[in-house]
Write an enzyme that holds these catalytic residues in place. Structure first.
Site, PDB file in Angstrom:
ATOM      1  N   CYS A  12      11.202   7.288  12.499  1.00  0.00           N
ATOM      2  CA  CYS A  12      12.395   7.739  13.175  1.00  0.00           C
ATOM      3  C   CYS A  12      12.427   7.235  14.598  1.00  0.00           C
ATOM      4  O   CYS A  12      11.444   6.745  15.127  1.00  0.00           O
ATOM      5  CB  CYS A  12      12.414   9.267  13.230  1.00  0.00           C
ATOM      6  SG  CYS A  12      12.062  10.024  11.649  1.00  0.00           S
ATOM      7  N   ARG A  38      15.072   1.849  14.110  1.00  0.00           N
ATOM      8  CA  ARG A  38      13.876   2.583  13.685  1.00  0.00           C
ATOM      9  C   ARG A  38      14.148   3.472  12.469  1.00  0.00           C
ATOM     10  O   ARG A  38      13.218   3.992  11.862  1.00  0.00           O
ATOM     11  CB  ARG A  38      13.369   3.468  14.838  1.00  0.00           C
ATOM     12  CG  ARG A  38      12.987   2.697  16.075  1.00  0.00           C
ATOM     13  CD  ARG A  38      12.488   3.645  17.134  1.00  0.00           C
ATOM     14  NE  ARG A  38      11.267   4.280  16.716  1.00  0.00           N
ATOM     15  CZ  ARG A  38      10.057   3.827  16.981  1.00  0.00           C
ATOM     16  NH1 ARG A  38       9.911   2.734  17.688  1.00  0.00           N
ATOM     17  NH2 ARG A  38       8.992   4.446  16.555  1.00  0.00           N
ATOM     18  N   TRP A  80      14.760   7.875   9.099  1.00  0.00           N
ATOM     19  CA  TRP A  80      14.620   6.978   7.945  1.00  0.00           C
ATOM     20  C   TRP A  80      13.684   7.649   6.962  1.00  0.00           C
ATOM     21  O   TRP A  80      12.630   8.126   7.337  1.00  0.00           O
ATOM     22  CB  TRP A  80      14.033   5.652   8.413  1.00  0.00           C
ATOM     23  CG  TRP A  80      13.692   4.692   7.322  1.00  0.00           C
ATOM     24  CD1 TRP A  80      14.475   3.681   6.869  1.00  0.00           C
ATOM     25  CD2 TRP A  80      12.469   4.626   6.574  1.00  0.00           C
ATOM     26  NE1 TRP A  80      13.818   3.002   5.875  1.00  0.00           N
ATOM     27  CE2 TRP A  80      12.586   3.554   5.675  1.00  0.00           C
ATOM     28  CE3 TRP A  80      11.291   5.373   6.573  1.00  0.00           C
ATOM     29  CZ2 TRP A  80      11.587   3.209   4.790  1.00  0.00           C
ATOM     30  CZ3 TRP A  80      10.294   5.023   5.684  1.00  0.00           C
ATOM     31  CH2 TRP A  80      10.443   3.948   4.809  1.00  0.00           C
ATOM     32  N   ASN A 106       9.016  12.561  15.239  1.00  0.00           N
ATOM     33  CA  ASN A 106       8.696  11.333  14.512  1.00  0.00           C
ATOM     34  C   ASN A 106       7.224  11.408  14.142  1.00  0.00           C
ATOM     35  O   ASN A 106       6.391  11.626  15.013  1.00  0.00           O
ATOM     36  CB  ASN A 106       8.959  10.114  15.411  1.00  0.00           C
ATOM     37  CG  ASN A 106       8.494   8.817  14.775  1.00  0.00           C
ATOM     38  OD1 ASN A 106       8.475   8.684  13.551  1.00  0.00           O
ATOM     39  ND2 ASN A 106       8.123   7.860  15.598  1.00  0.00           N
ATOM     40  N   GLY A 107       6.911  11.237  12.859  1.00  0.00           N
ATOM     41  CA  GLY A 107       5.522  11.317  12.413  1.00  0.00           C
ATOM     42  C   GLY A 107       5.431  12.182  11.173  1.00  0.00           C
ATOM     43  O   GLY A 107       6.449  12.460  10.524  1.00  0.00           O
ATOM     44  N   GLU A 470       6.858 -15.566   2.346  1.00  0.00           N
ATOM     45  CA  GLU A 470       7.800 -15.101   3.367  1.00  0.00           C
ATOM     46  C   GLU A 470       9.248 -15.268   2.889  1.00  0.00           C
ATOM     47  O   GLU A 470      10.074 -14.379   3.069  1.00  0.00           O
ATOM     48  CB  GLU A 470       7.532 -15.852   4.687  1.00  0.00           C
ATOM     49  CG  GLU A 470       8.508 -15.564   5.811  1.00  0.00           C
ATOM     50  CD  GLU A 470       8.657 -14.086   6.167  1.00  0.00           C
ATOM     51  OE1 GLU A 470       7.841 -13.259   5.733  1.00  0.00           O
ATOM     52  OE2 GLU A 470       9.629 -13.750   6.868  1.00  0.00           O
ATOM     53  N   LYS A 474      12.044 -12.295   2.354  1.00  0.00           N
ATOM     54  CA  LYS A 474      13.386 -12.285   2.964  1.00  0.00           C
ATOM     55  C   LYS A 474      14.446 -12.114   1.876  1.00  0.00           C
ATOM     56  O   LYS A 474      15.403 -11.367   2.048  1.00  0.00           O
ATOM     57  CB  LYS A 474      13.669 -13.584   3.734  1.00  0.00           C
ATOM     58  CG  LYS A 474      12.937 -13.765   5.024  1.00  0.00           C
ATOM     59  CD  LYS A 474      13.435 -12.923   6.167  1.00  0.00           C
ATOM     60  CE  LYS A 474      12.559 -11.734   6.387  1.00  0.00           C
ATOM     61  NZ  LYS A 474      11.386 -11.872   7.168  1.00  0.00           N
ATOM     62  N   GLU A 477      14.375  -8.383   0.634  1.00  0.00           N
ATOM     63  CA  GLU A 477      14.820  -7.317   1.535  1.00  0.00           C
ATOM     64  C   GLU A 477      16.276  -7.432   1.951  1.00  0.00           C
ATOM     65  O   GLU A 477      16.922  -6.425   2.182  1.00  0.00           O
ATOM     66  CB  GLU A 477      13.901  -7.195   2.760  1.00  0.00           C
ATOM     67  CG  GLU A 477      13.941  -8.337   3.734  1.00  0.00           C
ATOM     68  CD  GLU A 477      13.097  -8.046   4.975  1.00  0.00           C
ATOM     69  OE1 GLU A 477      12.666  -9.002   5.607  1.00  0.00           O
ATOM     70  OE2 GLU A 477      12.893  -6.870   5.323  1.00  0.00           O
ATOM     71  N   HIS A 493      -1.446 -19.367 -14.659  1.00  0.00           N
ATOM     72  CA  HIS A 493      -2.270 -18.214 -15.055  1.00  0.00           C
ATOM     73  C   HIS A 493      -1.423 -17.001 -15.417  1.00  0.00           C
ATOM     74  O   HIS A 493      -1.888 -15.875 -15.295  1.00  0.00           O
ATOM     75  CB  HIS A 493      -3.256 -17.866 -13.931  1.00  0.00           C
ATOM     76  CG  HIS A 493      -4.223 -18.973 -13.657  1.00  0.00           C
ATOM     77  ND1 HIS A 493      -5.104 -19.440 -14.589  1.00  0.00           N
ATOM     78  CD2 HIS A 493      -4.413 -19.728 -12.545  1.00  0.00           C
ATOM     79  CE1 HIS A 493      -5.820 -20.427 -14.071  1.00  0.00           C
ATOM     80  NE2 HIS A 493      -5.411 -20.631 -12.832  1.00  0.00           N
ATOM     81  N   LYS A 582      12.775  -0.974  10.893  1.00  0.00           N
ATOM     82  CA  LYS A 582      12.115  -2.070  11.615  1.00  0.00           C
ATOM     83  C   LYS A 582      10.705  -1.711  12.048  1.00  0.00           C
ATOM     84  O   LYS A 582       9.803  -2.518  11.955  1.00  0.00           O
ATOM     85  CB  LYS A 582      12.961  -2.475  12.813  1.00  0.00           C
ATOM     86  CG  LYS A 582      12.423  -3.693  13.520  1.00  0.00           C
ATOM     87  CD  LYS A 582      13.476  -4.732  13.736  1.00  0.00           C
ATOM     88  CE  LYS A 582      12.903  -6.052  14.169  1.00  0.00           C
ATOM     89  NZ  LYS A 582      12.668  -6.977  13.052  1.00  0.00           N
TER      90      LYS A 582
HETATM   91  C1  F6R Z   1      10.154  -8.171   7.075  1.00  0.00           C
HETATM   92  C2  F6R Z   1       9.641  -7.340   8.146  1.00  0.00           C
HETATM   93  C3  F6R Z   1       8.449  -6.497   7.884  1.00  0.00           C
HETATM   94  C4  F6R Z   1       7.512  -6.517   9.088  1.00  0.00           C
HETATM   95  C5  F6R Z   1       6.348  -5.548   8.881  1.00  0.00           C
HETATM   96  C6  F6R Z   1       5.356  -5.611  10.028  1.00  0.00           C
HETATM   97  O1  F6R Z   1      11.254  -8.923   7.478  1.00  0.00           O
HETATM   98  O2  F6R Z   1      10.190  -7.312   9.210  1.00  0.00           O
HETATM   99  O3  F6R Z   1       7.771  -6.909   6.738  1.00  0.00           O
HETATM  100  O4  F6R Z   1       7.033  -7.813   9.260  1.00  0.00           O
HETATM  101  O5  F6R Z   1       6.844  -4.248   8.780  1.00  0.00           O
HETATM  102  O6  F6R Z   1       5.970  -5.272  11.225  1.00  0.00           O
HETATM  103  P1  F6R Z   1       5.365  -5.654  12.629  1.00  0.00           P
HETATM  104  O7  F6R Z   1       5.370  -7.141  12.718  1.00  0.00           O
HETATM  105  O8  F6R Z   1       6.270  -4.994  13.607  1.00  0.00           O
HETATM  106  O9  F6R Z   1       3.960  -5.116  12.676  1.00  0.00           O
END
Ligand code: F6R
Length: 587
Positions: A12, A38, A80, A106-107, A470, A474, A477, A493, A582
């Site tokens: 949050c 967040r 969230w 938050n927590g 990666e 993308k 998500e 495999h 995020k």
């Molecule tokens: C994907 C993404 C997440 C972050 C992950 C780590 O697009 O943004 O997979 O990479 O939550 O976050 P950080 O880099 O903030 O530790």
């Protein structure tokens, strides 16, 4: 939070504002909106004159001007959650039974069931399914036993297991009580008052002066001043820190989404980083090199996209003769045994990812040295590190990481070049622009072809293996399409059984890598719809550089754009994909 036997994970954003004159809700809402990345399932706020508002949905579209709320003290929350109901009752703030106390949190209060049972036995009635609500009742109970809030906080800290950044107000009192363990919390010094928030971005457009909370600290913040205490109630002297934070990235400008704006910012962000590594951060990157040289073991720890960057780091450093390994943060304690001769390098955009913080605590206990490569300055992980090199990507608003990844990898490429890996890094920003220019129209067409598919496979080897992962991340998500990013060599495999006529396979082939070409043929001969991304002239998506070191970044940019345009075709909420946040501040 827990709900019907399921653990409800919550990340949050919290904001508290106290000023020496009455303000409308617009100002706190403005700051809360800045923290919306967040969490964005629901939100709410309360004032010390008894106003409480809770809503399900994004704050983004909420117009607070009609509410007519005015107060000197506000606490606000954006939430969230993954499992369990997103309801108004579960949204914060939560109140004590008599409505005199309001809290935002938050927590996770891990032992909340035990505390709740005790409080219920004393007659408290709970209105939500959350763990957070126990905080309000705990302090209500303490007040009824003639304790002050200040006296009750040490007991709360002692009794509570779990993590918290919590703000609490009482009706009629011009004060905010703030407590922190593990979840981030910072006090901003405003011209006409104070703001408490999960991170400095909440107030970085209003002040550049802040006091960071340590774990198990609490503060009482009034209209004219504040006091900090440790978990036993002893007064603390806290340092005020001046911070710098660029404001360039606060609006979408002419873009429809932050994601595309941030993709397009990559050349500039990359240029800024390279320049800093040659000037303001030169000493830091050289220190990092010396630490690596002096260490027996070097390990990376990170999660998600940052983990993919770390895998590229392992590859690039290996090419320069430096042996490192990367262990994903959520499994670090199960798989890694760092020791006193180990340097552990955390890679993180936010600097707040709980899995990484937990891994670093373990690392610290084992006596290893901690370094970080971070984007958000003054973040928890930066402050836990002996040395921190910044990736200088600027504020990244879209939940999906784009420019922060590019800059993490650029930094690692730069580091590898300091050990002798050959690369012409100065040309990278222009090559990113060129990659976008050359491929954007083709990617738009490809996106409309692929956006209706259920599965997409992305394959790579060596340098392009982390890129495959990666790109798949993308796609998942942002476009909500199942995608698997894997090693080309692993197809045979098992996964090859899933290839049917027309199954899309994106093949990442750097410098005509022979084994990748054969893996591509293997799936092509089984009917796959192959899309190649390579620096050869025949490639479907062309990478305009033969520099192997840069392939990882340039190919990822293509994947970012493909995910973006597929999501656009599907009309998805690109900047705030469902179920994601995020800053992942829970385990
Ligand atoms: C994907 C993404 C997440 C972050 C992950 C780590 O697009 O943004 O997979 O990479 O939550 O976050 P950080 O880099 O903030 O530790």
């Amino acid at each position: 939070m827990y709900c019907r036997g399921f653990r409800v994970l919550v990340m949050c954003g919290i904001v508290g504002i106290i000023g020496n004159s009455e303000n409308g809700i617009e100002e706190p809402m403005h700051s809360l909106k800045r923290l919306e990345y967040r969490g964005y399932d629901s939100f709410g706020f309360a004032t010390n004159n008894g106003f409480l508002e809770k809503r399900v949905g994004n704050i983004g579209d909420f117009d607070a001007s009609g509410l007519g709320t005015a107060s000197r003290v506000f606490i606000c929350h954006t939430r969230w959650s993954t499992h369990g109901a997103v309801t108004e009752a579960n949204a914060h703030p939560h109140l004590s039974c008599d409505g005199e106390i309001a809290i935002v949190h938050n927590g996770i209060i891990e032992n909340y069931q035990e505390l709740k049972k005790e409080l219920e036995e004393k007659g408290h009635r709970f209105r939500s399914e959350t763990d957070s609500e126990v905080i309000a009742h705990f302090f209500e109970q303490a007040l009824s036993e003639n304790m002050s809030i200040e006296e009750a906080v040490p007991e709360f800290m002692q009794r509570t297991k779990g993590t918290f950044a919590a703000l609490m107000i009482r009706k009629g009192e011009d004060r905010i009580y703030a407590m922190k363990r593990d979840s981030p919390l910072v006090l901003g010094l405003l011209e006409n008052g104070f703001m408490l928030a999960s991170d400095i971005y909440a107030f970085s457009d209003r002040t550049n002066r802040a006091v960071f909370f340590g774990d198990d600290e609490f503060a009482v913040v009034g209209v004219d001043g504040y006091e900090f205490f440790d978990s036993r109630g002893r007064r603390l002297d806290k340092e005020i820190q001046d911070f710098e934070w660029s404001r360039e990235n606060e609006t979408k400008e002419n873009y429809e989404h932050f994601m595309m704006k941030e993709i397009m910012e990559q050349p500039e962000a990359c240029r800024r980083l390279i320049k800093s590594l040659q000037s303001t951060q030169k000493e830091k990157i050289e220190r990092l090199k010396d630490m690596i040289v002096g260490a027996k073991n070097v390990m990376f720890v990170s999660g998600g996209t940052s983990y993919h960057a770390s895998l590229l780091g392992v590859y690039l450093l290996k090419q320069a003769g430096i042996n490192t390994q990367s262990v994903i943060a959520s499994e670090f304690q199960n798989y890694a045994m760092p020791d006193r001769d180990t340097v552990v390098i955390a890679i993180t955009q936010s600097g707040e990812t709980m899995d990484v913080i937990e891994a670093l605590k373990y690392v610290k206990n084992r006596g290893s040295r901690i370094v970080s490569i971070v984007n958000v300055p003054y973040s928890t992980i930066q402050r836990m590190s002996e040395l921190s090199v910044e990736v200088m990507a600027g504020q990244e608003v879209c939940v999906a990481a784009t420019k922060s990844f590019t800059n993490q990898v650029t930094l690692l490429l730069y580091l590898a070049s300091m050990f002798g890996f050959e690369t012409d890094i100065e040309r990278m920003p222009d090559e990113i622009s060129e990659t976008i220019r050359l491929n954007e129209e083709k990617i738009k067409k490809l996106a409309s072809e692929l956006c209706g598919r259920n599965d997409i496979y992305v394959i790579g080897r060596g340098l392009s293996y982390p890129v495959a992962r990666e790109i798949a991340l993308k796609i998942k998500e942002i476009s909500y399409i199942h995608a698997e990013g894997m090693m080309g060599g692993e197809l045979k495999h098992g996964t090859i059984a899933l290839i049917e006529k027309g199954t899309p396979v994106i093949s990442l082939i750097s410098n005509n890598n022979y084994d990748m070409l054969s893996n591509t043929k293997e799936v092509e001969s089984r009917g796959a719809r192959i899309i190649t991304a390579s620096n050869s002239n025949e490639a479907d998506l062309k990478i305009p550089s033969n520099d192997n070191g840069k392939f990882g970044i340039l190919a990822t940019v293509l994947g970012q754009m493909l995910a973006y345009y597929m999501a656009l075709e599907k009309g998805l909420p690109i900047d705030r994909p469902r179920n994601l946040a995020k800053s992942v501040t829970v385990k």
